[in-house]
Design an enzyme around this catalytic site. Structure first.
Site, mmCIF file in Angstrom:
data_model
loop_
_atom_site.group_PDB
_atom_site.id
_atom_site.type_symbol
_atom_site.label_atom_id
_atom_site.label_comp_id
_atom_site.label_asym_id
_atom_site.label_seq_id
_atom_site.Cartn_x
_atom_site.Cartn_y
_atom_site.Cartn_z
ATOM 1 N N GLU A 141 -0.979 -8.708 4.976
ATOM 2 C CA GLU A 141 -0.775 -9.282 6.331
ATOM 3 C C GLU A 141 -2.263 -9.121 7.223
ATOM 4 O O GLU A 141 -2.375 -9.519 8.284
ATOM 5 C CB GLU A 141 0.052 -7.893 7.088
ATOM 6 C CG GLU A 141 -0.160 -6.859 7.577
ATOM 7 C CD GLU A 141 -0.701 -5.754 5.987
ATOM 8 O OE1 GLU A 141 -0.264 -6.380 4.940
ATOM 9 O OE2 GLU A 141 -0.915 -4.570 6.575
ATOM 10 N N HIS A 171 -3.567 -5.723 1.073
ATOM 11 C CA HIS A 171 -2.841 -5.956 2.254
ATOM 12 C C HIS A 171 -2.662 -7.251 2.849
ATOM 13 O O HIS A 171 -3.513 -7.903 3.304
ATOM 14 C CB HIS A 171 -3.684 -5.278 3.679
ATOM 15 C CG HIS A 171 -3.290 -3.693 3.887
ATOM 16 N ND1 HIS A 171 -2.388 -3.265 4.439
ATOM 17 C CD2 HIS A 171 -3.982 -2.539 2.960
ATOM 18 C CE1 HIS A 171 -2.160 -1.977 4.256
ATOM 19 N NE2 HIS A 171 -3.278 -1.585 3.380
ATOM 20 N N CYS A 194 0.824 -1.164 0.051
ATOM 21 C CA CYS A 194 -0.035 -0.022 0.057
ATOM 22 C C CYS A 194 0.883 1.135 -0.123
ATOM 23 O O CYS A 194 1.461 1.509 -1.016
ATOM 24 C CB CYS A 194 -1.017 0.032 1.166
ATOM 25 S SG CYS A 194 -2.231 1.109 1.099
#
Lengths: 660, 82, 227, 82
Positions: C205, C203, C86
């Site tokens: 994660e 994302h 990002c």
């Protein structure tokens, strides 16, 4: 500035009454100078002193259970959730600034409530927003809605806290006075909690974070006055939020607390420096000697009056431990933030502010603060006629609704019920990697890392119900927020509240306030959810509109084991659907009545608190036994809407329901 | 046909967080002798209208009601005949 | 295999990434503060999500001057593995490690929801654990994810197989409706010519644990680990 | 002391969603005769330096390395002695 002669007329212009002016003279033993008058006027404003509400607020259950601090003791409520962790949470209003400049008003509202959380040493892990606007067809409402949602999103997203839940209502009553209540929730290890206190003679006092400008002077008094053309002109410039500076402030604050370098810390909200210095001193029954020349300024030749009252954002007051000055400075340098020693703690209950070597103000700290010298009033109330008139209207003879399918579609598309993902898709609700139940369900669920636990958070209030019957309406608000967290498998454990009302000097408005507090007290006792603190916002009215009395409840629930987390939507074919609780022909003040007959009247639904508590306990035990696949609370729109929502909310699979 | 060149400037007394951050960035490049960084908006568009007076009123109304936020910003503009 | 997560002022996914690597994947992970000028022997560098310097002026514009970035650029030019997530992707473009630029979403609104992605190149250090053209989903949360590049640059990306992830619908079709921000050709993630620097807007994660009901993000890191 | 007035203008070939949105906003106010709305940046700051040539180079370097993104934007600036 101090040459200005202080007269009664000047005091009245500052919003003080004659008695209050006399009270100031008694505390000082002389007439206050202009700067001192400004300090009392902003500290004794409704916003900071709660003078017209504290007497009643004290009757609420405010301690016991898992509470680690008494309501009002600290900047936010603090609840022990075991495993060595505590949750700090609070809700606050930024209604008046948002009505003037929606983007910055809402953004600084979020910034302020986040600071209340991390000033206690807690890292914010969730934010919620409870909003109310006028009719959606009105272009002004669209302008406010767009500005407020973008302001909340931009601030929260940049700061890095997930905005996970909230609610929005569109009612004519809020046309001139939108309500923007922001709630924040943080997590802290119980051995790392910071206090907002100043003590220890000679300990250094720092101002940290952004520079000070003329933002929002009279911000506090501005919030306690009706929005009229007069206040429009008198307000000075708007407060602007800087989420980037706030994120640095968060990291630096948590670091100095972790390294045990400080005695106390408090954020600067309404009334800026004068509020933080007086409240911290009063709590530690000590005082401060401050040199205003050392305060970093953003504008030149600001007077002592302006520096003390300025509400520039992203600033904190820190009382360090003697000898740790260099280490504290190093932490703020690491995070590229200003950190300037502006004075020190002194023994007696006295605040001395110097500027250009001259003593500009000398005031007993305790005389300024809530719980100290701030006045406390017991207002009269009078039951308004509308109460009996509207609640006695018989609604049994309404024309029959033939086409029920069309009726359901009409309800599902009403602004108060329809899907709100247009709003929450503008919020980052997954940053922090803790959001298990995302926006759109009964309550948001946030898992607590390094434990097996999770918390559920929700805000609730049906303004129409509270208008029609303030006591029972507020009970319903507490019950609904408790049911919402229970639907996710969480035990309701504590609440915060944001009480949005009209003018307290109006007897009928104060009757609404008194009744609402009574209802909240009863419900909180039965649900065993003490009030951990919150905010009162009066004067939400203008020339031709008074808002519905809106006591927004912010509920915190605890899930002991993450396997009990339950979402709201139907899962698989063949699952059985049960309705818990009784159904009665009650449509008083309902969304149905408003959408179809444009009426806000009738007796609102009855509520038996003991039964509600029993219902919640039963639901939670069923969930814990593993019998439940989803649970959803019935509220606006009743059973039909609830069933429809349970089907629609399942994004991954088309699913329906057969009901008999 | 006219071209409007409009400057939307944040009032100097109001905090400009962006200016502050960019100042930090410039300093990190080693230029220490820089101060008072301000970031503002510059808007251009063409107006199909001959009478300059009418154009001036039109642009003024557009700025006042849409382009500038009265609480935070001031505006001024130049017109160029094209 | 040691991971280094860089912290810029304004990064807010640094701890999320650190927690995922250290406590979920169980790999050695350290923080690298932006003022430091050593990567402390990290084998993989991660530029996390967030709003570095508040994303003022342009997203990632100011971060590229942090001392740590000089080291990251040298490390990348010598073939070291770097991932920009990002805001990290924006910083990689601004610092020239990746071509093109990320601009405001065409909707002018921040977008946050679970987005379907197609793995259009699974022969990289970062995606060798996925099937070719596999359809996965990852959370997105950004206001400036609209990737743009001039025509020659785009041709380069295709010629060198540098496009790794594209926005798609649940069936894997690359459509306009499934494009959340107006990115050219629905581009969601690219790598450099050498294939050792990877930038993506979604994302990973945030979808690495079963509790969230989606673990599609794990394979990015597993691809690196059994590289 | 000099004041730098810098225009950062988005290259015309690159789509400007913000310009398009503002154009729609203006039209919704009833001004139909507007076109080609562009939103660009105007940056100002002060430089404590006497030699104009040195100032010119410094500002150029600041624009080139930080204030403008070569992929998207062009820049030009004026200097004013204050």
């Amino acid at each position: 500035m101090n040459e200005i002669e202080v007269t009664l007329d000047l005091a009245l212009k500052h919003g003080l009454t004659e008695e209050e002016f006399e009270r100031v003279k008694k505390f000082l033993g002389r007439i206050p100078n202009y700067t001192e008058l400004g300090c009392y006027s902003v500290m004794w404003s409704e916003h900071c002193s709660y003078k017209n509400s504290i007497a009643l607020l004290k009757t609420l259950p405010r301690s016991g259970g898992r509470l680690l601090v008494q309501a009002g003791e600290e900047n936010a409520g603090l609840v022990d959730i075991g495993d060595g962790f505590a949750v700090a949470f609070k809700i606050e209003s930024h209604n008046h600034p948002s009505a003037v400049e929606p983007y910055q008003g809402a953004a600084t509202g979020v910034g302020g409530i986040l600071r209340d959380i991390f000033t206690m040493g807690a890292r914010p892990i969730a934010a919620l927003d409870s909003l109310r606007f006028g009719d959606l067809k009105n272009p002004k409402t669209k302008f406010l809605l767009n500005g407020v949602v973008k302001g909340i999103g931009d601030y929260g997203n940049c700061f890095g806290v997930p905005t996970v839940a909230g609610e929005v209502y569109f009612e004519e009553a809020y046309q001139d006075n939108c309500l923007v209540n922001a709630m924040a929730v943080g997590i802290v290890k119980t051995n790392r909690i910071a206090k907002a206190v100043a003590k220890g003679k000679g300990n250094p006092v720092f101002i940290v974070g952004s520079s000070t400008g003329r933002d929002g002077i009279h911000g506090a008094t501005f919030a306690s006055e009706e929005l009229s053309d007069e206040t429009e002109s008198r307000r000075s410039n708007v407060q602007v939020g800087d989420p980037f500076a706030e994120k640095l402030l968060l990291e630096a604050t948590l670091e100095i607390i972790k390294k045990d370098l400080i005695v106390g810390i408090q954020d600067m909200g309404a009334a800026g420096i004068i509020c933080s210095t007086s409240e911290m001193s009063a709590r530690g029954n000590s005082g401060m000697r401050i040199d205003l020349d050392l305060v970093p300024l953003r504008e030149d030749n600001m007077s002592a009056y302006e520096i003390l009252l300025s509400e520039s954002q992203e600033r904190m007051l820190v009382v360090g431990k003697k000898g740790c000055e260099e280490e504290i400075k190093k932490v703020f340098e690491k995070w590229d933030l200003q950190c300037l020693k502006i004075g020190e703690v002194i023994e007696n209950d006295l605040l001395e502010f110097y500027k250009d070597g001259k003593l500009e103000a000398k005031l007993p700290a305790s005389s300024l603060v809530l719980g100290g010298g701030a006045p406390v009033y017991y207002r009269e109330w009078k039951e308004p006629e509308y109460f009996k008139q509207l609640s006695s209207i018989d609604l049994s003879n309404l024309p029959e609704i033939r086409d029920l399918n069309a009726a359901l579609l009409k309800l599902l598309s009403s602004p108060n019920i329809t899907n709100k993902n247009w709003i929450y898709h503008q919020y980052d609700y997954t940053v922090g990697t803790n959001t298990v139940i995302q926006p759109g369900c009964d309550a948001a669920v946030i898992r607590i890392k390094k434990t097996n636990k999770a918390i559920a958070v929700k805000t609730d209030c049906n303004g129409r119900y509270v208008y029609l019957n303030p006591r029972r309406g507020t009970m319903i608000a507490v019950a609904e927020s408790a049911r919402n967290v229970a639907c996710t498998g969480a035990i309701p454990i504590a609440i915060t509240n944001c009480l949005n009302f009209g003018n307290p000097y109006d007897k009928e408005i104060y009757w609404q306030f008194k009744e609402a507090i009574e209802g909240m007290k009863e419900a909180c006792i039965v649900f065993d959810t003490p009030v951990t603190g919150g905010n009162v916002s009066f004067y939400n009215e203008s020339k031709n509109h008074t808002v519905y009395p809106t006591p927004v409840i912010g509920m915190l629930g605890l899930i002991e084991n993450v396997i009990h987390i339950t979402s709201s939507y139907f899962k698989d074919e063949g699952d059985l659907i049960y309705l818990l609780g009784e159904t009665a022909p009650e449509i008083g003040g309902s969304e149905f009545l408003k959408e179809f007959f444009n009426k806000v009247e009738g007796d609102i639904p009855q509520i038996n608190l003991k039964f509600e508590k029993h219902l919640i306990d039963t639901l939670i035990s069923l969930i814990q036994k593993g019998f439940i696949k989803s649970a959803h609370d019935l509220s606006d729109g009743g059973l039909a809407v609830a069933i429809a929502e349970c089907c629609i909310m399942n994004r991954k699979k088309k699913i329906g329901a057969e009901i008999n | 046909m006219f071209k409007a060149k409009i400057f939307i400037k944040r009032r100097r007394t109001i905090l400009d967080p962006q200016g502050k951050a960019v100042e930090l960035g410039i300093k990190s490049l080693g230029f220490e002798n820089i101060k008072n960084v301000r970031i503002d908006k510059f808007i251009e568009f063409e107006i199909d209208e001959v009478d300059e007076e009418k154009v001036r009123n039109e642009v003024d109304k557009i700025c006042d009601s849409l382009l500038a936020n009265p609480h935070l910003e001031d505006y001024y503009f130049e017109l160029e005949k094209i | 295999m040691k991971f280094g997560v860089v912290i810029f002022p304004g990064s807010n996914c640094d701890y999320d990434t650190y927690y995922f690597l250290k406590f979920v994947l169980g790999v050695e992970t350290i923080f690298l503060f932006h003022k430091e000028n050593s990567l402390q022997g990290a084998d993989v560098i991660i530029l996390p999500g967030g709003f570095s310097y508040g994303d003022y002026l342009r997203t990632g514009a100011i971060a590229k001057f942090s001392p740590i970035m000089k080291e990251v650029i040298n490390f990348a030019n010598k073939g070291g593995l770097v991932i920009g997530i990002c805001n990290g992707f924006q910083i990689l473009c601004e610092s020239g490690l990746l071509p093109g630029a990320l601009t405001k979403n065409n909707t002018l609104k921040f977008v946050c929801y679970s987005q379907n992605l197609k793995v259009v190149n699974n022969k990289t250090f970062f995606t060798n654990n996925y099937q070719m053209n596999e359809v996965i989903s990852m959370p997105i949360a950004h206001g400036e994810g609209n990737y743009i590049i001039d025509n020659d640059g785009l041709k380069d990306l295709y010629d060198n197989d540098q496009i790794i992830l594209k926005y798609c619908d649940e069936f894997g079709n690359i459509t306009q409706e499934s494009n959340p921000n107006g990115s050219i050709d629905n581009i969601a993630g690219i790598c450099n010519k050498n294939g050792n620097v990877f930038g993506l807007m979604p994302h990973p994660e945030r979808c690495g644990e079963p509790i969230f009901g989606n673990t599609d993000g794990i394979k990015i890191f597993e691809s690196i680990l059994n590289k």
